[in-house]
Design a protein around this motif. Structure first.
Motif, short mmCIF file in Angstrom:
data_model
loop_
_atom_site.label_atom_id
_atom_site.label_comp_id
_atom_site.label_asym_id
_atom_site.label_seq_id
_atom_site.Cartn_x
_atom_site.Cartn_y
_atom_site.Cartn_z
N ALA A 1 0.83 -1.21 0.00
CA ALA A 1 0.00 0.00 0.00
C ALA A 1 0.87 1.26 0.00
O ALA A 1 0.59 2.23 -0.72
N LYS A 2 1.92 1.24 0.79
CA LYS A 2 2.82 2.39 0.80
C LYS A 2 3.49 2.57 -0.55
O LYS A 2 3.66 3.70 -1.03
N TYR A 3 3.87 1.45 -1.15
CA TYR A 3 4.53 1.54 -2.47
C TYR A 3 3.57 2.13 -3.50
O TYR A 3 3.96 3.02 -4.29
N GLU A 4 2.34 1.66 -3.49
CA GLU A 4 1.37 2.20 -4.45
C GLU A 4 1.05 3.66 -4.15
O GLU A 4 0.82 4.47 -5.06
N SER A 5 1.03 4.02 -2.85
CA SER A 5 0.79 5.41 -2.50
C SER A 5 1.93 6.30 -2.99
O SER A 5 1.70 7.41 -3.50
N LEU A 6 3.15 5.81 -2.87
CA LEU A 6 4.29 6.58 -3.38
C LEU A 6 4.23 6.71 -4.89
O LEU A 6 4.54 7.78 -5.45
N GLN A 7 3.83 5.65 -5.55
CA GLN A 7 3.68 5.73 -7.01
C GLN A 7 2.60 6.73 -7.39
O GLN A 7 2.76 7.50 -8.35
N ARG A 8 1.50 6.73 -6.66
CA ARG A 8 0.43 7.68 -6.93
C ARG A 8 0.90 9.11 -6.69
O ARG A 8 0.59 10.03 -7.48
N THR A 9 1.65 9.31 -5.62
CA THR A 9 2.20 10.65 -5.35
C THR A 9 3.16 11.08 -6.46
O THR A 9 3.17 12.25 -6.88
N GLN A 10 3.95 10.15 -6.93
CA GLN A 10 4.87 10.47 -8.02
C GLN A 10 4.12 10.86 -9.29
O GLN A 10 4.49 11.81 -9.98
N ARG A 11 3.05 10.13 -9.58
CA ARG A 11 2.24 10.50 -10.75
C ARG A 11 1.61 11.87 -10.58
O ARG A 11 1.52 12.65 -11.53
N HIS A 12 1.19 12.19 -9.36
CA HIS A 12 0.62 13.51 -9.11
C HIS A 12 1.68 14.60 -9.31
O HIS A 12 1.37 15.67 -9.88
N LEU A 13 2.90 14.35 -8.86
CA LEU A 13 3.96 15.34 -9.05
C LEU A 13 4.30 15.52 -10.52
O LEU A 13 4.75 16.60 -10.94
N LEU A 14 4.11 14.48 -11.31
CA LEU A 14 4.35 14.57 -12.75
C LEU A 14 3.15 15.14 -13.51
O LEU A 14 3.21 15.27 -14.73
N GLY A 15 2.08 15.45 -12.79
CA GLY A 15 0.90 16.03 -13.44
C GLY A 15 -0.05 15.00 -13.99
O GLY A 15 -0.88 15.33 -14.85
N GLU A 16 0.00 13.77 -13.51
CA GLU A 16 -0.87 12.71 -13.99
C GLU A 16 -1.89 12.33 -12.91
O GLU A 16 -1.61 12.46 -11.71
N ASP A 17 -3.06 11.83 -13.36
CA ASP A 17 -4.12 11.35 -12.45
C ASP A 17 -4.51 12.41 -11.42
O ASP A 17 -4.59 12.17 -10.21
N LEU A 18 -4.77 13.63 -11.91
CA LEU A 18 -5.16 14.72 -11.00
C LEU A 18 -6.68 14.84 -10.85
O LEU A 18 -7.15 15.73 -10.14
N GLY A 19 -7.43 13.98 -11.52
CA GLY A 19 -8.89 14.10 -11.49
C GLY A 19 -9.50 13.90 -10.12
O GLY A 19 -10.33 14.71 -9.68
N PRO A 20 -9.13 12.87 -9.37
CA PRO A 20 -9.76 12.65 -8.06
C PRO A 20 -9.35 13.63 -6.98
O PRO A 20 -9.92 13.62 -5.89
N LEU A 21 -8.36 14.47 -7.21
CA LEU A 21 -7.86 15.38 -6.17
C LEU A 21 -8.81 16.55 -5.97
O LEU A 21 -9.40 17.08 -6.92
N SER A 22 -8.94 16.95 -4.72
CA SER A 22 -9.77 18.10 -4.38
C SER A 22 -8.95 19.39 -4.51
O SER A 22 -7.75 19.37 -4.80
N MET A 23 -9.61 20.53 -4.24
CA MET A 23 -8.94 21.82 -4.34
C MET A 23 -7.82 21.94 -3.31
O MET A 23 -6.72 22.42 -3.62
N LYS A 24 -8.07 21.47 -2.10
CA LYS A 24 -7.05 21.55 -1.06
C LYS A 24 -5.85 20.68 -1.40
O LYS A 24 -4.69 21.09 -1.21
N GLU A 25 -6.11 19.49 -1.91
CA GLU A 25 -5.01 18.60 -2.30
C GLU A 25 -4.22 19.18 -3.46
O GLU A 25 -2.98 19.07 -3.51
N LEU A 26 -4.90 19.82 -4.38
CA LEU A 26 -4.20 20.46 -5.49
C LEU A 26 -3.33 21.62 -5.00
O LEU A 26 -2.21 21.84 -5.49
N GLN A 27 -3.83 22.38 -4.02
CA GLN A 27 -3.04 23.47 -3.46
C GLN A 27 -1.79 22.94 -2.74
O GLN A 27 -0.70 23.49 -2.86
N ASN A 28 -1.96 21.85 -1.98
CA ASN A 28 -0.80 21.25 -1.33
C ASN A 28 0.21 20.74 -2.34
O ASN A 28 1.43 20.89 -2.16
#
Length: 251
Positions: A98-125
């Motif tokens: 789970a931690k590994y997949e969470s890190l992968q998801r965070t990495q995709r978010h930092l690369l600008g991928e899979d931003l659809g489920p994120l809220s406004m606060k998460e996008l600001q962070n």
């Protein structure tokens, strides 16, 4: 005024039903994700729309969660120590996954991928994280450039000192070479002496005192002949010259 209570029944309007499904589906997926992160729980969610489209979310792996669900539902419960230990190890492995997949998801978010489920606060962070990373990268880049410039200045000073030393050596070499050249010219023997000069002068005087015998070259005269007029001739001298000139050209 607060939001009114919504009556739970099937929405007849097709468009309103589709909009409500989309909004509540995203909210449900978000809640499942928050539950898995905040409570460190293994959460899996499966949704089928009215058209048969599948929507799913799993904090670890859907297949692994389903297998675990089947073991819990269809296998008899055993409280033995070995099974408990195995279960604890299995849970530890699942946490690491789970931690590994969470890190992968965070990495995709930092690369600008899979931003659809994120809220406004998460996008600001996420934006703050990117700005901080960019600032650190620029500071490190500036530091490296300053270090390279300082190294180049140090090499420039070293080359300047070497150039000065070479100039001093070249000037010393040139001065010593000039002194040796002058000394060698002063010590060279002359190939002539006074007797040789006197003999040469006498020879020139003798050549100048002897007259030069010049033979007269024959002169070619064209077009006329010379006639000598005697003393008793009655022809005038001018006539003789004229006739001589005419006769010469008429031959």
């Amino acid at each position: 005024m607060g939001r009114g209570r919504v009556e739970l029944k099937r929405i007849e309007n097709k468009i309103n039903r589709q909009v409500t499904f989309s909004k509540r589906r995203n909210g449900l997926l978000k809640k499942a994700y928050e539950l898995s992160v905040l409570c460190d729980a293994e959460v899996s969610l499966i949704i089928f729309s009215s058209r048969g489209k599948l929507y799913e979310f799993s904090s670890t792996s859907m297949t692994t969660t389903l297998e675990r669900y089947q073991r819990c539902c269809y296998n008899p419960h055993d409280n033995s120590a070995d099974q408990n230990e195995a279960q604890s190890w299995y849970q530890e492995v699942e946490k690491l996954k789970a931690k590994y997949e969470s890190l992968q998801r965070t990495q995709r978010h930092l690369l600008g991928e899979d931003l659809g489920p994120l809220s406004m606060k998460e996008l600001q962070n996420l934006e703050k994280q990117l700005e901080g990373a960019l600032s650190q990268a620029r500071q490190r880049k500036t530091q490296i450039m300053m270090e390279q410039m300082e190294e180049l200045r140090r090499k420039e000073r070293q080359l300047g000192d070497m150039n000065k030393q070479l100039k001093i050596k070249v000037s010393l070499k040139m001065s010593s070479y000039g002194a040796e050249r002058q000394t060698s010219l002063r010590t060279l023997p002359f190939p002539w002496n006074a007797g040789t000069l006197a003999g040469t002068n006498n020879y020139l005087v003798q050549q100048a005192s002897q007259p030069m015998d010049m033979e007269q070259e024959p002169v070619l005269e064209i077009g006329y002949h010379h006639y000598n007029l005697g003393e008793g001739s009655s022809v005038p001298r001018s006539m003789g010259v004229e006739s001589n000139f005419i006769q010469g050209w008429t031959l």
